[in-house]
Design a protein around this motif. Structure first.
Motif, PDB file in Angstrom:
ATOM      1  N   VAL A 151      25.204  32.268  31.929  1.00 49.49           N
ATOM      2  CA  VAL A 151      24.499  31.889  30.697  1.00 49.49           C
ATOM      3  C   VAL A 151      25.403  31.052  29.796  1.00 49.49           C
ATOM      4  CG1 VAL A 151      25.092  33.857  29.183  1.00 49.49           C
ATOM      5  CG2 VAL A 151      22.833  32.782  29.015  1.00 49.49           C
ATOM      6  N   GLY A 152      26.656  30.849  30.209  1.00 47.88           N
ATOM      7  CA  GLY A 152      27.546  29.961  29.468  1.00 47.88           C
ATOM      8  C   GLY A 152      28.355  30.625  28.382  1.00 47.88           C
ATOM      9  N   LEU A 153      28.348  31.961  28.329  1.00 49.28           N
ATOM     10  CA  LEU A 153      29.110  32.646  27.284  1.00 49.28           C
ATOM     11  C   LEU A 153      30.612  32.571  27.548  1.00 49.28           C
ATOM     12  CD1 LEU A 153      28.791  34.535  24.728  1.00 49.28           C
ATOM     13  CD2 LEU A 153      29.144  36.436  26.313  1.00 49.28           C
ATOM     14  N   VAL A 154      31.004  32.742  28.799  1.00 42.54           N
ATOM     15  CA  VAL A 154      32.418  32.804  29.155  1.00 42.54           C
ATOM     16  C   VAL A 154      32.690  31.982  30.402  1.00 42.54           C
ATOM     17  CG1 VAL A 154      32.764  35.114  28.170  1.00 42.54           C
ATOM     18  CG2 VAL A 154      32.081  34.881  30.580  1.00 42.54           C
ATOM     19  N   GLU A 155      33.965  31.660  30.580  1.00 44.90           N
ATOM     20  CA  GLU A 155      34.482  31.228  31.873  1.00 44.90           C
ATOM     21  C   GLU A 155      35.283  32.404  32.411  1.00 44.90           C
ATOM     22  OE1 GLU A 155      36.719  27.674  31.464  1.00 44.90           O
ATOM     23  OE2 GLU A 155      34.998  26.466  30.842  1.00 44.90           O
ATOM     24  N   TYR A 156      35.009  32.798  33.646  1.00 46.97           N
ATOM     25  CA  TYR A 156      35.576  34.040  34.143  1.00 46.97           C
ATOM     26  C   TYR A 156      36.165  33.886  35.541  1.00 46.97           C
ATOM     27  CZ  TYR A 156      36.037  38.941  35.446  1.00 46.97           C
ATOM     28  OH  TYR A 156      36.544  40.146  35.852  1.00 46.97           O
ATOM     29  N   GLN A 157      37.396  34.351  35.673  1.00 48.67           N
ATOM     30  CA  GLN A 157      38.035  34.476  36.985  1.00 48.67           C
ATOM     31  C   GLN A 157      37.981  35.948  37.365  1.00 48.67           C
ATOM     32  OE1 GLN A 157      41.995  32.781  37.422  1.00 48.67           O
ATOM     33  NE2 GLN A 157      42.555  34.383  38.873  1.00 48.67           N
ATOM     34  N   PRO A 158      37.159  36.320  38.352  1.00 46.75           N
ATOM     35  CA  PRO A 158      36.950  37.741  38.657  1.00 46.75           C
ATOM     36  C   PRO A 158      38.206  38.428  39.181  1.00 46.75           C
ATOM     37  CG  PRO A 158      35.234  36.363  39.636  1.00 46.75           C
ATOM     38  CD  PRO A 158      36.312  35.447  39.173  1.00 46.75           C
ATOM     39  N   VAL A 159      38.145  39.750  39.159  1.00 44.77           N
ATOM     40  CA  VAL A 159      39.208  40.562  39.745  1.00 44.77           C
ATOM     41  C   VAL A 159      39.280  40.268  41.237  1.00 44.77           C
ATOM     42  CG1 VAL A 159      40.000  42.922  40.206  1.00 44.77           C
ATOM     43  CG2 VAL A 159      38.907  42.373  38.014  1.00 44.77           C
ATOM     44  N   ASP A 160      40.503  40.104  41.737  1.00 43.12           N
ATOM     45  CA  ASP A 160      40.715  39.828  43.159  1.00 43.12           C
ATOM     46  C   ASP A 160      40.162  40.977  43.994  1.00 43.12           C
ATOM     47  OD1 ASP A 160      41.676  39.297  45.703  1.00 43.12           O
ATOM     48  OD2 ASP A 160      43.592  38.528  44.981  1.00 43.12           O
ATOM     49  N   GLU A 161      39.296  40.637  44.951  1.00 42.53           N
ATOM     50  CA  GLU A 161      38.669  41.659  45.796  1.00 42.53           C
ATOM     51  C   GLU A 161      39.713  42.492  46.538  1.00 42.53           C
ATOM     52  OE1 GLU A 161      35.569  42.408  45.905  1.00 42.53           O
ATOM     53  OE2 GLU A 161      34.643  40.736  44.839  1.00 42.53           O
ATOM     54  N   ALA A 162      40.863  41.887  46.856  1.00 39.53           N
ATOM     55  CA  ALA A 162      41.897  42.613  47.596  1.00 39.53           C
ATOM     56  C   ALA A 162      42.425  43.794  46.797  1.00 39.53           C
ATOM     57  CB  ALA A 162      43.035  41.669  47.961  1.00 39.53           C
ATOM     58  N   LEU A 163      42.380  43.691  45.466  1.00 37.30           N
ATOM     59  CA  LEU A 163      42.877  44.778  44.628  1.00 37.30           C
ATOM     60  C   LEU A 163      41.938  45.977  44.647  1.00 37.30           C
ATOM     61  CD1 LEU A 163      44.009  42.685  41.536  1.00 37.30           C
ATOM     62  CD2 LEU A 163      45.478  43.740  43.248  1.00 37.30           C
ATOM     63  N   MET A 164      40.681  45.753  45.018  1.00 32.03           N
ATOM     64  CA  MET A 164      39.700  46.840  45.028  1.00 32.03           C
ATOM     65  C   MET A 164      39.505  47.423  46.421  1.00 32.03           C
ATOM     66  SD  MET A 164      36.848  45.415  42.330  1.00 32.03           S
ATOM     67  CE  MET A 164      36.724  43.741  42.937  1.00 32.03           C
ATOM     68  N   ALA A 165      40.291  46.940  47.404  1.00 28.75           N
ATOM     69  CA  ALA A 165      40.178  47.462  48.763  1.00 28.75           C
ATOM     70  C   ALA A 165      40.702  48.884  48.828  1.00 28.75           C
ATOM     71  CB  ALA A 165      40.955  46.567  49.724  1.00 28.75           C
ATOM     72  N   ASP A 166      40.215  49.663  49.773  1.00 33.81           N
ATOM     73  CA  ASP A 166      40.694  51.033  49.951  1.00 33.81           C
ATOM     74  C   ASP A 166      42.167  51.018  50.293  1.00 33.81           C
ATOM     75  OD1 ASP A 166      38.200  52.010  49.484  1.00 33.81           O
ATOM     76  OD2 ASP A 166      37.640  52.119  51.616  1.00 33.81           O
ATOM     77  N   ARG A 189      45.264  37.900  38.849  1.00 33.52           N
ATOM     78  CA  ARG A 189      44.498  38.517  39.932  1.00 33.52           C
ATOM     79  C   ARG A 189      43.688  39.711  39.431  1.00 33.52           C
ATOM     80  NH1 ARG A 189      47.002  40.844  43.779  1.00 33.52           N
ATOM     81  NH2 ARG A 189      45.635  40.181  45.484  1.00 33.52           N
ATOM     82  N   TYR A 190      43.989  40.168  38.225  1.00 36.35           N
ATOM     83  CA  TYR A 190      43.265  41.298  37.642  1.00 36.35           C
ATOM     84  C   TYR A 190      42.121  40.840  36.737  1.00 36.35           C
ATOM     85  CZ  TYR A 190      47.123  44.100  39.399  1.00 36.35           C
ATOM     86  OH  TYR A 190      48.050  44.712  40.221  1.00 36.35           O
ATOM     87  N   GLY A 191      41.815  39.556  36.793  1.00 41.62           N
ATOM     88  CA  GLY A 191      40.707  39.017  36.007  1.00 41.62           C
ATOM     89  C   GLY A 191      41.178  38.289  34.759  1.00 41.62           C
TER      90      GLY A 191
END
Length: 475
Positions: free
Chosen positions: A227-242, A258-260
């Motif tokens: 919607v244009g509110l923010v520019e966002y670099q998401p949390v790295d998926e590797a950090l959420m791996a088991d 890498r943490y967003g």
């Protein structure tokens, strides 16, 4: 975030530019395309949602593919309905028609376009506070009803949390000591809501809460970016791996990005300021005072950060002829009220932007007891000739006025402490004469000097002088 004091002023892009940004956001542009596509054969369900059998065609129109294509098309349709780009023509038949707001996107003013976008933003913010589909399905009982208590989900608390996060992001963006246009690490933003200000080393429990908040915000900012509110670099998926899983690539735990990372867009700043104003906050924007009088300018910028105060003053001066502007500023700077010293300081700073053209106006007030000292300082800084020397009484009055202004602007700052120390060092008999100065703030200034000076003997002299000044004022 308290609504009792003004927020730092924000510098907004022109509305025409922001309107173009709004029209190019993925979500609003998709909603507009669907609104123009909708016709007599378009059908919606009882809740206004696009009929399921028509979602594939809508997704194809928008060029969406993949598993989430239908969900994105449904979201865009919901925004089209909520913003009035599409209207439900017949609820029983499930037919639709173009809404009145659709024409505003091409024929309305920039403000009209931004109003439509603001409504779209509210829709997305409401969606961002709702649990994801998996959580909702898990909380559904045998009868198909959602048991919110089993999810430990409080809709109001969730909305307040997101509002708080966005409020903190706004503050970090507009604060001159913050990152400005730069991105903010997601852990820092989450911690701003969780970690108490007086906590030294966060406990493990607090760190776990910060981690949970990061994951919630990661989902929410992914929703808010289209919607244009923010520019966002998401949390790295590797950090959420088991923990038992082997990462696909080496993990650099020291790389905070890498943490967003998140930053408000210029459009996002506009939208959040509008929400803050609606909620009762005082959220000024640079340029708000450009068409107001000098009294409003000097009072309004009294507690602005330096760069914002200068930007506001430059816009104000750009609309006025130099001599008339200088005369209006000087008239507004007069007064014996508590805010007058800071007005005079802001007046002096504003006059420095006018330049030499203001010299005749400054010479007119050389004999003014409140403005004469200010005028002499300005003329000297401009390199003017034939500047009459000030009397000793004027020097002392101007000194007290300047200290009172600095005290009002900065409080007990290190800069003011250094000024006080230098003043007492240069003038050994300062306190013996200063208590007699006929200025409303004399006693307050001397008391502040007593608090701020590190030398106990000099501090005591200042307090004694303050007592004499207050006794003199009382009599």
């Amino acid at each position: 975030m308290s609504d009792s004091s003004p927020l730092p002023p924000v510098r907004l892009h022109p509305e025409a530019e922001l309107a173009r940004d709004a029209l190019s956001t993925p979500l609003l542009s998709r909603a507009a395309r669907l609104a123009r596509w909708a016709g007599p054969d378009t059908r919606v369900d009882a809740g206004g949602e696009l009929a399921e059998e028509q979602l594939p065609a809508a997704a194809e129109l928008l060029g969406l593919t993949g598993d989430d294509a239908a969900a994105y098309a449904s979201e865009a349709w919901r925004v089209a309905v909520d913003t009035g780009l599409v209207e439900i023509a017949d609820e029983d038949e499930g037919t639709v028609a173009a809404g009145e707001e659709l024409a505003l996107l091409t024929g309305g003013t920039p403000h009209d376009v931004l109003a439509v976008w603001q409504t779209a933003l509210e829709t997305v913010l409401a969606d961002a506070s709702v649990p994801d589909l998996d959580d909702l399905v898990g909380a559904m009982d045998e009868g198909g009803e959602i048991d919110l208590s089993s999810m430990e989900w409080d809709p109001e608390a969730e909305a307040e949390f997101l509002d708080g996060v966005l409020g903190n992001l706004y503050l970090l963006t507009v604060n001159e000591e913050g990152p400005g246009d730069g991105p903010v690490p997601l852990p820092a933003l989450a911690a701003s809501m969780i970690v108490p200000n007086d906590m030294g080393e966060p406990t493990n429990d607090v760190l776990e809460q910060v981690s949970d908040a990061m994951m919630r915000l990661d989902d929410q900012f992914r929703l808010l970016e289209p919607v244009g509110l923010v520019e966002y670099q998401p949390v790295d998926e590797a950090l959420m791996a088991d923990a038992d899983e082997e990462p696909a690539a080496p993990v650099d735990d020291t790389d905070v990005s890498r943490y967003g990372m998140v930053r408000l867009t210029p459009l996002g700043l506009y939208g959040l300021r509008a929400r803050l104003l609606e909620a009762g906050f005082e959220a000024p924007a640079v340029g708000d005072l450009a068409d107001k009088g000098a009294d409003a300018l000097l009072d309004g910028t009294a507690h602005f950060p330096p760069a914002a105060a200068q930007a506001e003053t430059e816009q104000w001066l750009a609309r006025r002829e130099p001599l008339a502007a200088a005369r209006e500023l000087l008239a507004a700077a007069r007064g014996g009220d508590a805010g007058a010293p800071l007005r005079r300081l802001r007046c002096q700073q504003a006059l420095s932007l006018v330049g030499g053209a203001a010299e005749p106006t400054l010479r007119e007030v050389l004999d003014d007891p409140e403005l004469g000292g200010l005028a002499r300082v300005w003329l000297t800084e401009q390199g003017a000739s034939d500047v009459p020397p000030p009397s000793e009484a004027m020097i002392f009055w101007l000194t007290v006025d300047t200290l009172a202004a600095q005290l009002a602007a900065e409080g007990n700052s290190d800069e003011l402490r250094a000024l006080v120390e230098g003043l007492a060092q240069q003038h050994s008999g300062f306190f013996a004469a200063a208590w007699r100065v006929d200025h409303p703030a004399t006693a307050d200034v001397l008391e502040a000097m007593g608090r701020l000076h590190p030398d106990k003997k000099i501090a005591k002299e200042a307090r004694k002088a303050a007592f004499k000044a207050r006794s003199q004022q009382g009599s």
